[in-house]
Motif scaffolding. Structure first.
Motif, short mmCIF file in Angstrom:
data_model
loop_
_atom_site.label_atom_id
_atom_site.label_comp_id
_atom_site.label_asym_id
_atom_site.label_seq_id
_atom_site.Cartn_x
_atom_site.Cartn_y
_atom_site.Cartn_z
N LEU A 32 1.03 -1.11 0.04
CA LEU A 32 0.03 -0.07 0.16
C LEU A 32 0.84 1.27 0.01
O LEU A 32 2.23 1.24 0.29
N PHE A 33 0.24 2.38 -0.21
CA PHE A 33 1.14 3.51 -0.68
C PHE A 33 0.78 4.69 0.61
O PHE A 33 -0.47 4.62 0.74
N VAL A 34 1.65 5.37 0.87
CA VAL A 34 1.25 6.64 1.76
C VAL A 34 1.18 7.98 1.03
O VAL A 34 0.77 9.04 1.67
N SER A 35 1.17 8.13 -0.30
CA SER A 35 1.05 9.08 -0.99
C SER A 35 0.25 8.84 -2.29
O SER A 35 0.10 9.99 -2.98
N PHE A 36 0.43 7.71 -2.81
CA PHE A 36 -0.16 7.41 -4.26
C PHE A 36 -1.62 7.01 -4.13
O PHE A 36 -1.78 5.48 -3.86
N MET A 37 -2.74 7.58 -4.14
CA MET A 37 -3.75 7.16 -3.74
C MET A 37 -4.56 6.56 -4.97
O MET A 37 -5.52 5.68 -4.64
N SER A 38 -4.04 6.67 -6.11
CA SER A 38 -4.76 5.83 -7.26
C SER A 38 -4.25 4.47 -7.03
O SER A 38 -5.29 3.56 -7.43
N GLY A 39 -3.00 4.08 -6.67
CA GLY A 39 -2.59 2.72 -6.17
C GLY A 39 -3.50 2.29 -4.92
O GLY A 39 -4.05 1.14 -5.12
N ASN A 40 -3.77 3.07 -4.11
CA ASN A 40 -4.36 2.65 -3.00
C ASN A 40 -6.21 2.20 -3.41
O ASN A 40 -6.73 1.71 -2.96
N SER A 41 -6.63 3.16 -4.24
CA SER A 41 -8.09 3.02 -4.85
C SER A 41 -8.08 1.80 -5.44
O SER A 41 -9.13 1.07 -5.53
N THR A 42 -7.12 1.36 -6.37
CA THR A 42 -7.21 0.16 -7.14
C THR A 42 -7.11 -1.05 -6.01
O THR A 42 -7.89 -1.87 -6.22
N ARG A 43 -6.31 -0.85 -4.98
CA ARG A 43 -6.42 -1.98 -4.12
C ARG A 43 -7.70 -2.02 -3.22
O ARG A 43 -8.11 -3.18 -3.13
#
Length: 214
Positions: A32-43
């Protein structure tokens, strides 16, 4: 906004800082990411589809914290005044130092929360009059601009207009590599270096001529 050496240098320094922090967060959170929310949204979407409710809740929580940090940064900007950049960077440094302290006292969850808030806050550094500003903790937009401005250059426009955005991307990649190396050696204690960097950048910005920050 990447229209002067000062702004390019500041944006690249902050992008490198964000990459450093995100590299640490990515390894600590296991993807998971602490700054890249597109990646977190996909997750989040994938976890919901797989009925992995805890993973979905974790991704959603990170997104909420990031938005809260961005909102806090915008409140500082909306307060007006040319001193907003140093105050934003000081606030980021305090949050990152708080994260390092939380880790030292065995509170990793609180540490991650402070880190995500700091990353959301950082994106307001180039925000003007409540506008969208310049994204510093993610570079998808920068890469799009590289492609677009490269096309402009190939069709008779400014030949090197794409270069500042490419530098922004390169800074984040370099910062991520440094963060990963630091995390491998000292775990979340590596955030101390990020706090010191944010404080140093803020001090440089504060010491700059007032006219340059107007």
């Amino acid at each position: 906004m990447l229209d002067s050496f000062r702004n390019i240098a500041l944006a690249c320094a902050l992008s490198a800082l964000a990459g450093y922090v995100d590299g640490i967060g990515f390894l600590h959170l296991g993807g998971l990411f602490v700054s890249f929310m597109s990646g977190n949204s996909t997750r989040l979407g994938v976890s919901l589809a797989d009925a992995q409710w805890w993973q979905a809740a974790e991704a959603f929580g990170l997104i909420v914290l990031f938005v809260a940090g961005a909102a806090a940064g915008s409140l500082v900007v909306l307060g007006g005044g040319v001193e907003r950049q140093p105050w934003l960077l000081l606030s980021e440094a305090v949050l990152l130092a708080g994260a390092a302290l939380s880790h030292a006292y065995g509170l990793p969850g609180l540490a991650i929360a402070a880190i995500v808030l700091a990353m959301g806050l950082e994106n307001a550094v180039f925000q003007i009059d409540g506008g969208a500003g310049l994204g510093l903790t993610y570079v998808t937009g920068a890469l799009i601009k590289v492609g677009q401005l490269l096309a402009v250059g190939l069709t008779g426009g400014p030949r090197w207009g794409w270069a500042p955005n490419l530098l922004l991307w390169a800074a984040l990649v370099a910062g991520s590599a440094a963060g990963a190396l630091a995390y491998a050696r000292i775990n979340l204690a590596a955030i101390w270096f990020a706090a010191a960097a944010a404080l140093a950048i803020g001090a440089v910005v504060a010491a700059a001529p007032r006219r340059a920050r107007a």
